[in-house]
Design an enzyme around this catalytic site. Structure first.
Site, PDB file in Angstrom:
ATOM      1  N   ASP A   1      -3.708  -5.494  -6.730  1.00  0.00           N
ATOM      2  CA  ASP A   1      -4.451  -5.665  -5.486  1.00  0.00           C
ATOM      3  C   ASP A   1      -3.684  -6.637  -4.602  1.00  0.00           C
ATOM      4  O   ASP A   1      -3.427  -7.785  -4.995  1.00  0.00           O
ATOM      5  CB  ASP A   1      -5.850  -6.206  -5.795  1.00  0.00           C
ATOM      6  CG  ASP A   1      -6.753  -6.240  -4.569  1.00  0.00           C
ATOM      7  OD1 ASP A   1      -6.238  -6.332  -3.448  1.00  0.00           O
ATOM      8  OD2 ASP A   1      -7.990  -6.195  -4.751  1.00  0.00           O
TER       9      ASP A   1
ATOM     10  N   GLY B   1       4.180   7.315  -1.648  1.00  0.00           N
ATOM     11  CA  GLY B   1       5.558   6.916  -1.851  1.00  0.00           C
ATOM     12  C   GLY B   1       6.623   7.446  -0.925  1.00  0.00           C
ATOM     13  O   GLY B   1       7.798   7.136  -1.119  1.00  0.00           O
ATOM     14  N   GLY B   2       6.274   8.222   0.092  1.00  0.00           N
ATOM     15  CA  GLY B   2       7.312   8.728   0.983  1.00  0.00           C
ATOM     16  C   GLY B   2       8.119   7.627   1.636  1.00  0.00           C
ATOM     17  O   GLY B   2       9.351   7.712   1.760  1.00  0.00           O
TER      18      GLY B   2
ATOM     19  N   ASP C   1       1.491  -0.004   5.393  1.00  0.00           N
ATOM     20  CA  ASP C   1       0.769   1.206   5.802  1.00  0.00           C
ATOM     21  C   ASP C   1      -0.654   1.026   5.271  1.00  0.00           C
ATOM     22  O   ASP C   1      -0.975   1.411   4.151  1.00  0.00           O
ATOM     23  CB  ASP C   1       1.441   2.444   5.202  1.00  0.00           C
ATOM     24  CG  ASP C   1       0.846   3.737   5.730  1.00  0.00           C
ATOM     25  OD1 ASP C   1      -0.141   3.679   6.490  1.00  0.00           O
ATOM     26  OD2 ASP C   1       1.355   4.817   5.380  1.00  0.00           O
TER      27      ASP C   1
ATOM     28  N   CYS D   1      -2.648   5.552   9.707  1.00  0.00           N
ATOM     29  CA  CYS D   1      -2.706   6.966  10.102  1.00  0.00           C
ATOM     30  C   CYS D   1      -4.080   7.250  10.701  1.00  0.00           C
ATOM     31  O   CYS D   1      -4.826   8.111  10.243  1.00  0.00           O
ATOM     32  CB  CYS D   1      -2.409   7.886   8.914  1.00  0.00           C
ATOM     33  SG  CYS D   1      -3.427   7.605   7.458  1.00  0.00           S
TER      34      CYS D   1
ATOM     35  N   CYS E   1       0.867  -1.191   0.000  1.00  0.00           N
ATOM     36  CA  CYS E   1       0.000   0.000   0.000  1.00  0.00           C
ATOM     37  C   CYS E   1       0.903   1.240   0.000  1.00  0.00           C
ATOM     38  O   CYS E   1       0.838   2.086   0.896  1.00  0.00           O
ATOM     39  CB  CYS E   1      -0.964   0.011   1.170  1.00  0.00           C
ATOM     40  SG  CYS E   1      -1.907  -1.519   1.351  1.00  0.00           S
TER      41      CYS E   1
ATOM     42  N   ASP F   1       0.811  -1.027  -4.874  1.00  0.00           N
ATOM     43  CA  ASP F   1      -0.420  -0.326  -4.524  1.00  0.00           C
ATOM     44  C   ASP F   1      -1.454  -0.615  -5.608  1.00  0.00           C
ATOM     45  O   ASP F   1      -1.102  -0.829  -6.784  1.00  0.00           O
ATOM     46  CB  ASP F   1      -0.186   1.188  -4.402  1.00  0.00           C
ATOM     47  CG  ASP F   1      -1.280   1.884  -3.608  1.00  0.00           C
ATOM     48  OD1 ASP F   1      -1.039   2.179  -2.421  1.00  0.00           O
ATOM     49  OD2 ASP F   1      -2.369   2.119  -4.160  1.00  0.00           O
TER      50      ASP F   1
END
Length: 412
Positions: free
Chosen positions: A278, A235-236, A294, A347, A231, A252
């Site tokens: 997927d 891209g960080g 993430d 997050c 996921c 992703d």
């Protein structure tokens, strides 16, 4: 009448508050604007969304009944600008013109003029508390973290978020006014023009919230390791993994969001294998030394940067997200080499997507354990009771806060 930044902001507010659209879905309102006006319209829209509740309280004495939404949003925008110190003449005149030229509400331009002239006499929110989170979110957060913590989160979310940069290892970047955070990120004032900063063109850094930047140090990738960023978009974390020398596969399901990841790889000159698929269907050719997951979540930890979320989400998606997160954890664990490690993070401020998700994974997988090593610079007070890190917007409140995250490093 050519569309202005303020008129575009009103249109975007109509989309969020009237149609339940995310700000990213309202960008058609910015068509035809210069880059500077596009940025201004987005900034104005976010300012209003952070202050809808106190703004409506300020307007209420001057309105016998609620006007049509576009008129009300015009009043909200102008009121927030007046409170923030913009010159009354220009603010009031343009608000009147926006309504005057509206195809249905032109007759209400006189109302807008009269109300805003009253507001301009005392443009202040006074001692009003900051905007409260919606009930569906506020109640579980108060239950989890306590009312004082949630009140401080709301105060942090009422201000524009600072800009955090993750530095590429070994690069010396001199950016005037930057604050070096204990975790290694650089923090700049909100609204800075990122592309004009030294080191942008040479890929010396990338924009990434300081909380989000802790997941990769928690995983502790080593040079040459095969690492999956699951996921991955936008891209960080992929950039962090690649900069550490890992052989990175970035996966992703969202093709459009992966475009930004590819652009960042090109700008920085870093390398990763990019896969659009997927994760519930995809199968790797070989197991990985480490995986960073993430997972898709409610994003309730990012409201300080995405003030549209409280107006668009209502919590109904939470059950499906929790189910998906569990499925992704199980799938990722099956792709690890013996002795491999997994960092799971979301997050989110909700325990269902963090602490409870971790507890459920440990119960499903005998032999799985939490590696409670802290990443460099992390405050021991951020350690979650059952392991992992619980990050919240009220941490570093005097510095502008941080995104809300839960993250835990798992090993068999």
């Amino acid at each position: 009448m050519a569309r202005t930044a303020r008129a575009a902001a009103v249109a975007m507010l109509d989309g969020v508050l009237g149609e339940g659209l995310l700000l990213s879905q309202c960008e058609a309102a910015l068509t035809g604007l210069s880059p500077a006006d596009r940025a201004r319209a987005q900034r104005l829209t976010a300012q209003v969304l952070r202050h809808v509740e106190p703004t409506d309280r300020l307007l209420k004495p001057f309105l016998r009944k609620a006007p049509p939404l576009t008129v009300l949003n015009t009043l909200r925008l102008a009121t927030v600008e007046l409170v923030l110190g913009e010159a009354a003449h220009g603010v009031v005149n343009e608000a009147v013109n926006i309504v005057l030229h509206h195809r249905r509400h032109g007759a209400l331009s006189g109302l807008v003029n009269a109300v805003l002239r009253r507001v301009a006499e005392n443009p202040s929110f006074g001692k009003q508390p900051p905007q409260r989170l919606p009930f569906w979110l506020r109640k579980p957060l108060v239950d989890a973290w306590g009312k004082p913590a949630v009140t401080l989160m709301e105060a942090v979310q009422a201000a524009p978020a600072p800009v955090d940069l993750t530095l590429r290892p070994g690069r010396d970047v001199g950016i005037e006014g930057a604050e070096a955070l204990p975790t290694g990120s650089l923090r700049l004032a909100p609204g800075v023009q990122v592309s004009a900063l030294p080191g942008y063109a040479t890929g010396d850094w990338w924009v990434q919230d300081a909380a989000a930047a802790l997941a990769v140090p928690l995983l502790a990738p080593q040079a040459g390791e095969r690492v999956l960023d699951l996921c991955a978009a936008p891209g960080g974390k992929t950039l962090q993994l690649a900069a550490a020398g890992a052989q990175v596969t970035a996966l992703d399901v969202n093709e459009s969001r992966m475009t930004r990841l590819r652009d960042n790889l090109a700008r920085t000159g870093l390398v990763a294998e990019v896969v659009v698929a997927d994760a519930l269907d995809w199968q790797p050719e070989a197991p990985f030394d480490a995986i960073l997951l993430d997972a898709p979540c409610s994003a309730t930890g990012t409201i300080r940067r995405h003030p549209d979320l409280p107006f668009v989400k209502d919590g109904t998606e939470l059950e499906a997200l929790v189910t998906l997160q569990a499925a992704l954890i199980d799938r990722a664990l099956g792709w690890l080499k013996p002795g491999g490690r997994l960092v799971f993070c979301t997050c989110s401020l909700l325990p269902e997507e963090g602490e409870a998700q971790l507890a459920a994974a440990l119960a499903r997988h005998p032999g799985l354990r939490v590696d409670d090593t802290l990443p460099p610079g992390a405050d021991p007070a951020w350690r979650a009771p059952a392991g992992g890190l619980r990050l919240r917007p009220d941490y570093w409140a005097d510095r502008g806060g941080m995104d809300g995250f839960f993250m835990a490093r798992l090993a068999r």
